[in-house]
Design a protein around this motif. Structure first.
Motif, PDB file in Angstrom:
ATOM      1  N   TYR A   1      45.910  -4.081  13.732  1.00  0.00           N
ATOM      2  CA  TYR A   1      47.315  -3.901  14.091  1.00  0.00           C
ATOM      3  C   TYR A   1      47.685  -4.924  15.152  1.00  0.00           C
ATOM      4  O   TYR A   1      46.896  -5.184  16.062  1.00  0.00           O
ATOM      5  CB  TYR A   1      47.571  -2.500  14.658  1.00  0.00           C
ATOM      6  CG  TYR A   1      47.310  -1.397  13.686  1.00  0.00           C
ATOM      7  CD1 TYR A   1      48.335  -0.917  12.870  1.00  0.00           C
ATOM      8  CD2 TYR A   1      46.051  -0.820  13.566  1.00  0.00           C
ATOM      9  CE1 TYR A   1      48.100   0.111  11.965  1.00  0.00           C
ATOM     10  CE2 TYR A   1      45.815   0.197  12.668  1.00  0.00           C
ATOM     11  CZ  TYR A   1      46.835   0.654  11.867  1.00  0.00           C
ATOM     12  OH  TYR A   1      46.599   1.671  10.977  1.00  0.00           O
TER      13      TYR A   1
ATOM     14  N   THR B   1      52.479  -3.417  13.991  1.00  0.00           N
ATOM     15  CA  THR B   1      52.483  -3.637  12.544  1.00  0.00           C
ATOM     16  C   THR B   1      51.071  -3.920  12.046  1.00  0.00           C
ATOM     17  O   THR B   1      50.251  -4.501  12.761  1.00  0.00           O
ATOM     18  CB  THR B   1      53.425  -4.779  12.144  1.00  0.00           C
ATOM     19  OG1 THR B   1      53.455  -4.881  10.717  1.00  0.00           O
ATOM     20  CG2 THR B   1      53.024  -6.113  12.738  1.00  0.00           C
ATOM     21  N   ASP B   2      50.828  -3.498  10.822  1.00  0.00           N
ATOM     22  CA  ASP B   2      49.588  -3.833  10.130  1.00  0.00           C
ATOM     23  C   ASP B   2      49.869  -4.798   8.979  1.00  0.00           C
ATOM     24  O   ASP B   2      49.022  -5.057   8.150  1.00  0.00           O
ATOM     25  CB  ASP B   2      48.884  -2.577   9.615  1.00  0.00           C
ATOM     26  CG  ASP B   2      49.690  -1.835   8.561  1.00  0.00           C
ATOM     27  OD1 ASP B   2      50.812  -2.250   8.227  1.00  0.00           O
ATOM     28  OD2 ASP B   2      49.189  -0.802   8.066  1.00  0.00           O
ATOM     29  N   GLY B   3      51.091  -5.305   8.936  1.00  0.00           N
ATOM     30  CA  GLY B   3      51.511  -6.187   7.857  1.00  0.00           C
ATOM     31  C   GLY B   3      52.347  -5.467   6.819  1.00  0.00           C
ATOM     32  O   GLY B   3      53.167  -6.069   6.136  1.00  0.00           O
ATOM     33  N   ASP B   4      52.161  -4.164   6.691  1.00  0.00           N
ATOM     34  CA  ASP B   4      52.925  -3.359   5.745  1.00  0.00           C
ATOM     35  C   ASP B   4      53.942  -2.479   6.467  1.00  0.00           C
ATOM     36  O   ASP B   4      55.121  -2.509   6.187  1.00  0.00           O
ATOM     37  CB  ASP B   4      51.995  -2.485   4.888  1.00  0.00           C
ATOM     38  CG  ASP B   4      51.112  -3.300   3.971  1.00  0.00           C
ATOM     39  OD1 ASP B   4      51.571  -4.350   3.483  1.00  0.00           O
ATOM     40  OD2 ASP B   4      49.956  -2.889   3.751  1.00  0.00           O
TER      41      ASP B   4
ATOM     42  N   LYS C   1      55.846  -1.026   9.988  1.00  0.00           N
ATOM     43  CA  LYS C   1      56.270  -1.505  11.304  1.00  0.00           C
ATOM     44  C   LYS C   1      56.783  -0.315  12.116  1.00  0.00           C
ATOM     45  O   LYS C   1      57.724   0.360  11.715  1.00  0.00           O
ATOM     46  CB  LYS C   1      57.370  -2.562  11.149  1.00  0.00           C
ATOM     47  CG  LYS C   1      57.718  -3.268  12.435  1.00  0.00           C
ATOM     48  CD  LYS C   1      58.701  -4.402  12.143  1.00  0.00           C
ATOM     49  CE  LYS C   1      58.969  -5.232  13.368  1.00  0.00           C
ATOM     50  NZ  LYS C   1      59.883  -6.352  13.083  1.00  0.00           N
TER      51      LYS C   1
END
Length: 174
Positions: A90, A107-110, A112
């Motif tokens: 994250y 965010t983990d990229g997916d 938010k």
């Protein structure tokens, strides 16, 4: 809603174990600030213990669950969190920091998640315009009493996720 509590001494440089308890008062995890080596801690004292910032959350057996650390490079500041069990990273960063009060985002990229930081009230984690968790620290009798609420609709139900991020970003800060 799940409720977790823990107490932290007033000194932010404290590196001892902090017991995280559930609603029944049972220790479910341990939080601790860590340094890679003694020299790093010594240098950190020069920067008011706010430069080298790293927290580990472990289960009762000492197995690491989540870690978060502060990263400062080329004038930019952010935090990285890592869920050991899910092997998921994250990024916790400030947006709009140049135009007033910055907002923290995770965010983990997916997904938010927005973190609305409050100094004297509940700091709120917001996902899809809903509060999914909230954290508060109150100073009493020489220590901070921390409370974390995780709402049932939260996509993340792991207290180690929220507590590690709160310790680094809200308790110690940038």
């Amino acid at each position: 809603m799940k409720i977790y509590t823990y107490k932290h001494p007033e000194n932010i440089e404290y590196t001892g174990e902090i017991a995280i308890c559930n609603e029944m008062g049972e220790t479910i995890a341990i939080s601790k600030r860590v340094y890679n080596h003694a020299f790093q801690r010594m240098v950190d004292s020069i920067f008011d213990y706010r430069y080298f910032l790293k927290y580990h959350i472990e289960d009762r057996a000492g197995k690491q669950l989540f870690t978060v650390k502060k990263i400062s490079r080329r004038g930019k500041l952010w935090f990285e969190g890592y869920d050991i069990q899910l092997n998921k990273k994250y990024v916790i960063s400030y947006e709009n920091w140049r135009i007033g009060i910055p907002t923290l985002y995770i965010t983990d990229g997916d997904m938010k998640i927005q973190l609305e930081k409050e100094m004297e009230d509940w700091s709120k984690f917001i996902y899809n315009e809903q509060v999914i968790a909230e954290w508060k620290a109150e100073y009493m009798e020489g220590q901070f009493h921390m409370v974390l609420h995780i709402h049932d609709q939260s996509p993340i139900q792991k207290p180690e996720f929220f507590i590690a991020i709160c310790q680094a970003t809200l308790f110690v800060g940038a």
